[in-house]
Design an enzyme around this catalytic site. Sequence first.
Site, mmCIF file in Angstrom:
data_model
loop_
_atom_site.group_PDB
_atom_site.id
_atom_site.type_symbol
_atom_site.label_atom_id
_atom_site.label_comp_id
_atom_site.label_asym_id
_atom_site.label_seq_id
_atom_site.Cartn_x
_atom_site.Cartn_y
_atom_site.Cartn_z
ATOM 1 N N THR A 57 0.843 -1.214 0.000
ATOM 2 C CA THR A 57 0.000 0.000 0.000
ATOM 3 C C THR A 57 0.867 1.249 0.000
ATOM 4 O O THR A 57 0.638 2.185 -0.773
ATOM 5 C CB THR A 57 -0.918 -0.002 1.244
ATOM 6 O OG1 THR A 57 -1.738 -1.159 1.195
ATOM 7 C CG2 THR A 57 -1.775 1.256 1.302
ATOM 8 N N GLN A 61 1.479 3.865 -6.360
ATOM 9 C CA GLN A 61 1.638 5.211 -6.933
ATOM 10 C C GLN A 61 0.362 5.690 -7.600
ATOM 11 O O GLN A 61 -0.267 6.651 -7.191
ATOM 12 C CB GLN A 61 2.758 5.193 -7.980
ATOM 13 C CG GLN A 61 4.116 4.890 -7.428
ATOM 14 C CD GLN A 61 5.166 4.793 -8.532
ATOM 15 O OE1 GLN A 61 4.885 5.017 -9.702
ATOM 16 N NE2 GLN A 61 6.379 4.465 -8.154
ATOM 17 N N GLY A 62 -0.022 4.973 -8.669
ATOM 18 C CA GLY A 62 -1.042 5.446 -9.611
ATOM 19 C C GLY A 62 -2.284 5.970 -8.956
ATOM 20 O O GLY A 62 -2.680 7.130 -9.180
ATOM 21 N N GLY A 63 -2.920 5.161 -8.105
ATOM 22 C CA GLY A 63 -4.072 5.682 -7.415
ATOM 23 C C GLY A 63 -5.149 4.683 -7.108
ATOM 24 O O GLY A 63 -4.901 3.486 -7.016
ATOM 25 N N ASP A 221 3.306 -14.805 2.636
ATOM 26 C CA ASP A 221 3.148 -15.522 3.915
ATOM 27 C C ASP A 221 1.703 -15.954 4.189
ATOM 28 O O ASP A 221 1.458 -17.061 4.657
ATOM 29 C CB ASP A 221 3.644 -14.644 5.077
ATOM 30 C CG ASP A 221 5.047 -14.134 4.832
ATOM 31 O OD1 ASP A 221 5.898 -14.930 4.403
ATOM 32 O OD2 ASP A 221 5.299 -12.930 5.046
ATOM 33 N N HIS A 349 4.076 -7.843 -10.435
ATOM 34 C CA HIS A 349 3.466 -6.684 -9.780
ATOM 35 C C HIS A 349 2.309 -7.038 -8.849
ATOM 36 O O HIS A 349 2.177 -6.465 -7.775
ATOM 37 C CB HIS A 349 2.985 -5.732 -10.868
ATOM 38 C CG HIS A 349 2.415 -4.450 -10.375
ATOM 39 N ND1 HIS A 349 3.142 -3.550 -9.619
ATOM 40 C CD2 HIS A 349 1.190 -3.895 -10.532
ATOM 41 C CE1 HIS A 349 2.387 -2.499 -9.337
ATOM 42 N NE2 HIS A 349 1.198 -2.690 -9.860
ATOM 43 N N ARG A 384 -6.088 -7.888 -13.384
ATOM 44 C CA ARG A 384 -6.655 -6.786 -12.587
ATOM 45 C C ARG A 384 -6.653 -5.482 -13.377
ATOM 46 O O ARG A 384 -5.647 -5.099 -13.982
ATOM 47 C CB ARG A 384 -5.813 -6.602 -11.320
ATOM 48 C CG ARG A 384 -6.278 -5.498 -10.412
ATOM 49 C CD ARG A 384 -5.357 -5.424 -9.216
ATOM 50 N NE ARG A 384 -4.005 -5.141 -9.648
ATOM 51 C CZ ARG A 384 -3.454 -3.943 -9.602
ATOM 52 N NH1 ARG A 384 -4.122 -2.912 -9.129
ATOM 53 N NH2 ARG A 384 -2.220 -3.760 -10.010
ATOM 54 N N LEU A 390 -6.343 -0.876 -4.366
ATOM 55 C CA LEU A 390 -6.524 -0.141 -3.102
ATOM 56 C C LEU A 390 -8.017 -0.112 -2.763
ATOM 57 O O LEU A 390 -8.418 -0.249 -1.605
ATOM 58 C CB LEU A 390 -5.976 1.291 -3.213
ATOM 59 C CG LEU A 390 -4.448 1.442 -3.297
ATOM 60 C CD1 LEU A 390 -4.059 2.904 -3.490
ATOM 61 C CD2 LEU A 390 -3.758 0.898 -2.045
HETATM 62 C C1 SIN Z 1 0.644 2.037 -11.304
HETATM 63 O O1 SIN Z 1 0.693 3.134 -10.762
HETATM 64 O O2 SIN Z 1 0.970 1.835 -12.462
HETATM 65 C C2 SIN Z 1 0.206 0.877 -10.483
HETATM 66 C C3 SIN Z 1 -1.209 0.970 -10.214
HETATM 67 C C4 SIN Z 1 -1.764 -0.386 -9.989
HETATM 68 O O3 SIN Z 1 -1.061 -1.372 -10.141
HETATM 69 O O4 SIN Z 1 -2.950 -0.479 -9.704
#
Ligand code: SIN
Length: 518
Positions: A57, A61-63, A221, A349, A384, A390
Amino acid sequence: MSTHGITNHRQGQEMQVVEVDYLVIGSGVAGLRAAIGLACGGSVYVITKDEVRESSTEYAQGGIAVALSDEDTIGIHFDDTIKAGDGLCDEEAVRVLVNEGPERIMELISWGAEFDKSGSRLAFTMEAAHSRRRILHAHGDSTGREVERVLITKARSMPAISKYSFAFVLDLIVIDGRCYGAYVLRDAHVEAVLARATVLATGGAGQVYLRTTNPAVTTGDGIAVAHRAGAVITNMEFVQFHPTSLFAPSAPQFLLSEALRGEGAILRNIHKDEFMLSYHPDGELAARDIVSRAIVAEMQRTNARHVYLDITHLEAEYVKCRFPRIYRTCLKYDIDITTELIPVSPAAHYLMGGVRTDTLGCTSISGLFAAGEVACTGVHGANRLASNSLLEGLVFGARAAMTALDVSDHRAEVRPSDLTLSLYREQELKTIEYADEIRQAIRKSMWEKAGIIRSEQSLSTALDALKKWSHVLEDTYATRYDNEIKNMLQVACLIVEAALHRQDSVGAHYRSDYPLKK
Ligand code: SIN
């Protein structure tokens, strides 16, 4: 909360037993949101194996994707999520996510979250596979850090919640199909934490791959302990690879947010030529799996180890202000993104699979709930949609808490006997020999043989390599590091076995020997 000690007579050692109402394992968005929801029901014990803030978390970055802009609707967010999931989303789970998302975000704002604004209105950015600008962001590219800050502050204001850092979950306490809490390694001692309900929120497993955007704590884990306890684990073949992580010899595999491409960044090959449109009509904003595979193809075609991301055509001041963290981090490694191309290549990722839950957060083990990346609600299907995670943590963290409150209220007060608990210590804590080598071998096999493009041959090679270390799965270890290796091995085997089993290509799972979707 109450505490007492029990003695293992054979070993003469004392084990601490802590009794709480609710145990939450993990302190990212899902764990903290669950803890906040549980606080009205009694004492909540949040354990985390590192600092409280150290989770995926914090690095997001992206949101957060949420249907709150004027041009968007919940229905369009639903459609985009389903499309990204490539036919494998659980529609009911997606409906819950998109319907409850706006309420969870407004709640977060009421607790003090400051998302970026354009004038007095929330600012939304674009990311791949979204048909609308719907990504909220904070401080430009530090959205996760803002979410974590707000949740920690909120949790701190609730006296029922106690947080324990550097406490590592060794195993769940499951007796006759019911979870009673967990054995925890803390200060080099094993503690039994007994709880009416346990919420797993330990995040993902990016560290099983040599290249990953994830922080060091993501060793799978939660999935490993749930698997050992007999919980149903599902969809493990679906690992999302982010197309653009920094590729520079001295730099970490730092994420270069998809929002860069959302704001116009272009991918170029080693000869500085644009290439994405020859792979997909959506170009840079095609789905992540498509962009990652296109980058791999282009790297192979040009015999290069990376491609470039180019944002130099945008106004320098705008770039510095919109992506301050990315700008500063790249500059630290001598790349000025306002004037220079950024070397990038894909990296593991996000894990779409995990501990299977229903839309209420229930796992297949009574008393055990899961939320966030460790869980597989079915929201993401085979791939996804960017920035849905988030939101998933908030929505399903809150749901798992509500269900846990409800279910555990009606449960008779039973607990395992001290004798049963003390038996755990009979497994003397061990040390892994050649731990560093095994860790490296797991990560390398996974990256080379079970990565973006797999086949029966590559996956079988990976499985053979992993099986060489299967003795590691038999013991429990005295250090977090060694137990993490055991968990990584367990999760790596689950990924490879699932990828071998699925003989087609769908979403993020691409088999070169079965390139079509069934
Ligand atoms: C990103 O900022 O590219 C990652 C966002 C994400 O993986 O949901």
